[in-house]
Design a protein around this motif. Structure first.
Motif, mmCIF file in Angstrom:
data_model
loop_
_atom_site.group_PDB
_atom_site.id
_atom_site.type_symbol
_atom_site.label_atom_id
_atom_site.label_comp_id
_atom_site.label_asym_id
_atom_site.label_seq_id
_atom_site.Cartn_x
_atom_site.Cartn_y
_atom_site.Cartn_z
ATOM 1 N N ASP A 71 0.834 -1.200 0.000
ATOM 2 C CA ASP A 71 0.000 0.000 0.000
ATOM 3 C C ASP A 71 0.868 1.248 0.000
ATOM 4 O O ASP A 71 0.407 2.334 0.256
ATOM 5 C CB ASP A 71 -0.979 0.006 1.173
ATOM 6 C CG ASP A 71 -0.284 -0.119 2.521
ATOM 7 O OD1 ASP A 71 0.957 -0.113 2.572
ATOM 8 O OD2 ASP A 71 -0.996 -0.224 3.529
ATOM 9 N N GLY A 72 2.117 1.069 -0.325
ATOM 10 C CA GLY A 72 3.047 2.186 -0.362
ATOM 11 C C GLY A 72 3.566 2.439 -1.758
ATOM 12 O O GLY A 72 2.816 2.370 -2.733
ATOM 13 N N ASP A 73 4.854 2.683 -1.858
ATOM 14 C CA ASP A 73 5.482 3.017 -3.132
ATOM 15 C C ASP A 73 5.555 1.838 -4.098
ATOM 16 O O ASP A 73 5.610 2.030 -5.310
ATOM 17 C CB ASP A 73 6.896 3.554 -2.896
ATOM 18 C CG ASP A 73 6.909 4.887 -2.178
ATOM 19 O OD1 ASP A 73 5.855 5.544 -2.135
ATOM 20 O OD2 ASP A 73 7.963 5.259 -1.649
ATOM 21 N N VAL A 74 5.602 0.618 -3.557
ATOM 22 C CA VAL A 74 5.690 -0.573 -4.394
ATOM 23 C C VAL A 74 4.512 -1.488 -4.057
ATOM 24 O O VAL A 74 4.263 -1.791 -2.896
ATOM 25 C CB VAL A 74 7.020 -1.332 -4.196
ATOM 26 C CG1 VAL A 74 7.088 -2.573 -5.074
ATOM 27 C CG2 VAL A 74 8.207 -0.420 -4.477
ATOM 28 N N ARG A 75 3.809 -1.903 -5.107
ATOM 29 C CA ARG A 75 2.657 -2.807 -4.955
ATOM 30 C C ARG A 75 2.811 -3.945 -5.947
ATOM 31 O O ARG A 75 3.262 -3.741 -7.075
ATOM 32 C CB ARG A 75 1.358 -2.050 -5.202
ATOM 33 C CG ARG A 75 1.194 -0.885 -4.238
ATOM 34 C CD ARG A 75 0.047 -0.002 -4.598
ATOM 35 N NE ARG A 75 0.146 1.238 -3.812
ATOM 36 C CZ ARG A 75 -0.643 2.265 -3.973
ATOM 37 N NH1 ARG A 75 -1.589 2.248 -4.884
ATOM 38 N NH2 ARG A 75 -0.497 3.338 -3.228
ATOM 39 N N VAL A 76 2.432 -5.143 -5.520
ATOM 40 C CA VAL A 76 2.615 -6.335 -6.344
ATOM 41 C C VAL A 76 1.314 -7.137 -6.332
ATOM 42 O O VAL A 76 0.666 -7.253 -5.294
ATOM 43 C CB VAL A 76 3.777 -7.202 -5.805
ATOM 44 C CG1 VAL A 76 4.039 -8.394 -6.713
ATOM 45 C CG2 VAL A 76 5.053 -6.376 -5.630
ATOM 46 N N ARG A 77 0.968 -7.698 -7.506
ATOM 47 C CA ARG A 77 -0.241 -8.523 -7.578
ATOM 48 C C ARG A 77 -0.119 -9.509 -8.742
ATOM 49 O O ARG A 77 0.562 -9.243 -9.735
ATOM 50 C CB ARG A 77 -1.487 -7.663 -7.739
ATOM 51 C CG ARG A 77 -1.609 -6.955 -9.068
ATOM 52 C CD ARG A 77 -2.890 -6.121 -9.157
ATOM 53 N NE ARG A 77 -3.074 -5.540 -10.458
ATOM 54 C CZ ARG A 77 -2.549 -4.402 -10.873
ATOM 55 N NH1 ARG A 77 -1.786 -3.706 -10.065
ATOM 56 N NH2 ARG A 77 -2.791 -3.948 -12.083
ATOM 57 N N PRO A 78 -0.794 -10.643 -8.612
ATOM 58 C CA PRO A 78 -0.804 -11.589 -9.731
ATOM 59 C C PRO A 78 -1.645 -11.044 -10.875
ATOM 60 O O PRO A 78 -2.560 -10.241 -10.660
ATOM 61 C CB PRO A 78 -1.440 -12.849 -9.133
ATOM 62 C CG PRO A 78 -2.169 -12.402 -7.920
ATOM 63 C CD PRO A 78 -1.544 -11.118 -7.464
ATOM 64 N N TYR A 79 -1.315 -11.482 -12.096
ATOM 65 C CA TYR A 79 -2.070 -11.067 -13.270
ATOM 66 C C TYR A 79 -2.161 -12.259 -14.204
ATOM 67 O O TYR A 79 -1.169 -12.648 -14.837
ATOM 68 C CB TYR A 79 -1.391 -9.886 -13.961
ATOM 69 C CG TYR A 79 -2.161 -9.351 -15.138
ATOM 70 C CD1 TYR A 79 -3.236 -8.490 -14.962
ATOM 71 C CD2 TYR A 79 -1.818 -9.718 -16.433
ATOM 72 C CE1 TYR A 79 -3.945 -8.000 -16.041
ATOM 73 C CE2 TYR A 79 -2.520 -9.230 -17.525
ATOM 74 C CZ TYR A 79 -3.585 -8.375 -17.326
ATOM 75 O OH TYR A 79 -4.296 -7.889 -18.394
ATOM 76 N N GLY A 80 -3.334 -12.843 -14.283
ATOM 77 C CA GLY A 80 -3.507 -13.998 -15.149
ATOM 78 C C GLY A 80 -2.718 -15.194 -14.656
ATOM 79 O O GLY A 80 -2.320 -15.283 -13.497
ATOM 80 N N PHE A 81 -2.469 -16.105 -15.571
ATOM 81 C CA PHE A 81 -1.817 -17.360 -15.223
ATOM 82 C C PHE A 81 -0.309 -17.223 -15.009
ATOM 83 O O PHE A 81 0.248 -17.858 -14.124
ATOM 84 C CB PHE A 81 -2.104 -18.399 -16.314
ATOM 85 C CG PHE A 81 -1.403 -19.707 -16.097
ATOM 86 C CD1 PHE A 81 -1.807 -20.557 -15.085
ATOM 87 C CD2 PHE A 81 -0.333 -20.071 -16.896
ATOM 88 C CE1 PHE A 81 -1.148 -21.758 -14.866
ATOM 89 C CE2 PHE A 81 0.320 -21.273 -16.693
ATOM 90 C CZ PHE A 81 -0.088 -22.121 -15.680
ATOM 91 N N ASP A 82 0.350 -16.399 -15.809
ATOM 92 C CA ASP A 82 1.817 -16.425 -15.795
ATOM 93 C C ASP A 82 2.481 -15.057 -15.651
ATOM 94 O O ASP A 82 3.660 -14.912 -15.958
ATOM 95 C CB ASP A 82 2.337 -17.106 -17.054
ATOM 96 C CG ASP A 82 2.031 -16.317 -18.312
ATOM 97 O OD1 ASP A 82 1.150 -15.440 -18.273
ATOM 98 O OD2 ASP A 82 2.683 -16.576 -19.347
ATOM 99 N N ARG A 83 1.758 -14.077 -15.187
ATOM 100 C CA ARG A 83 2.343 -12.740 -15.041
ATOM 101 C C ARG A 83 2.123 -12.218 -13.625
ATOM 102 O O ARG A 83 1.153 -12.557 -12.958
ATOM 103 C CB ARG A 83 1.708 -11.738 -16.012
ATOM 104 C CG ARG A 83 1.888 -12.061 -17.454
ATOM 105 C CD ARG A 83 3.201 -11.602 -17.965
ATOM 106 N NE ARG A 83 3.346 -11.994 -19.366
ATOM 107 C CZ ARG A 83 4.406 -11.740 -20.061
ATOM 108 N NH1 ARG A 83 5.401 -11.085 -19.536
ATOM 109 N NH2 ARG A 83 4.495 -12.141 -21.302
ATOM 110 N N THR A 84 3.031 -11.366 -13.216
ATOM 111 C CA THR A 84 2.914 -10.642 -11.961
ATOM 112 C C THR A 84 3.082 -9.171 -12.288
ATOM 113 O O THR A 84 3.948 -8.797 -13.082
ATOM 114 C CB THR A 84 3.986 -11.101 -10.952
ATOM 115 O OG1 THR A 84 3.796 -12.501 -10.689
ATOM 116 C CG2 THR A 84 3.889 -10.327 -9.648
ATOM 117 N N VAL A 85 2.243 -8.341 -11.705
ATOM 118 C CA VAL A 85 2.303 -6.897 -11.908
ATOM 119 C C VAL A 85 3.047 -6.278 -10.735
ATOM 120 O O VAL A 85 2.768 -6.580 -9.575
ATOM 121 C CB VAL A 85 0.882 -6.286 -11.995
ATOM 122 C CG1 VAL A 85 0.944 -4.771 -12.039
ATOM 123 C CG2 VAL A 85 0.150 -6.827 -13.199
#
Length: 138
Positions: A71-85
């Motif tokens: 919730d800060g400067d860097v955020r990470v989340r899965p995206y679909g089957f084979d990608r990470t945002v």
């Protein structure tokens, strides 16, 4: 035995244009800073024309491949089957990149071989870090 890991990754920059451009990026992990991961983008890939580094928690990257975190400067989340945002938020704006999850897993697997989760404290030199803080304060 090496005390650091560097791994090039292919990042796709999310932009207003329909096609995402591929930009080079590099992940770095050093046993002397066992809780952190550094991601860097070379000068030609940045708006400022200088190499840019982002440092964030290894745990953020690990958890972000499975569920949205940060919730800060860097955020990470899965995206679909084979990608990470990975989102980088700065006063100048936000950069969003897609990275192959397999590349991230490979990198994290190598970091865990170097410093397993729970053993990070064994690689932190608190006396040295405190001396550095005191030196900078003077």
């Amino acid at each position: 035995m090496s005390t650091s890991i560097d791994q090039a990754v292919e990042a796709r920059l999310v932009a207003a244009a329909p096609r995402m451009s591929t930009i080079p990026a590099s992940l770095h992990y050093d046993r002397s800073d066992p809780f952190a991961v550094r991601m860097s983008f070379p000068a030609p890939a940045t708006l400022e024309g200088i190499e840019v580094f982002w440092t964030f928690a290894r745990e953020l990257l690990t958890r972000g491949m499975e569920q949205p975190v940060g919730d800060g400067d860097v955020r990470v989340r899965p995206y679909g089957f084979d990608r990470t945002v990975v989102e980088f938020h700065a006063p100048e704006g936000t950069a969003i990149v897609h990275i192959r999850t397999g590349e991230l897993r490979s990198f994290l697997h190598r970091t865990l071989a170097l410093v397993p989760v729970g053993d990070e404290h064994l690689h932190v030199d608190l006396d040295h870090d405190l001396a550095e803080l005191m030196r900078d304060a003077c």
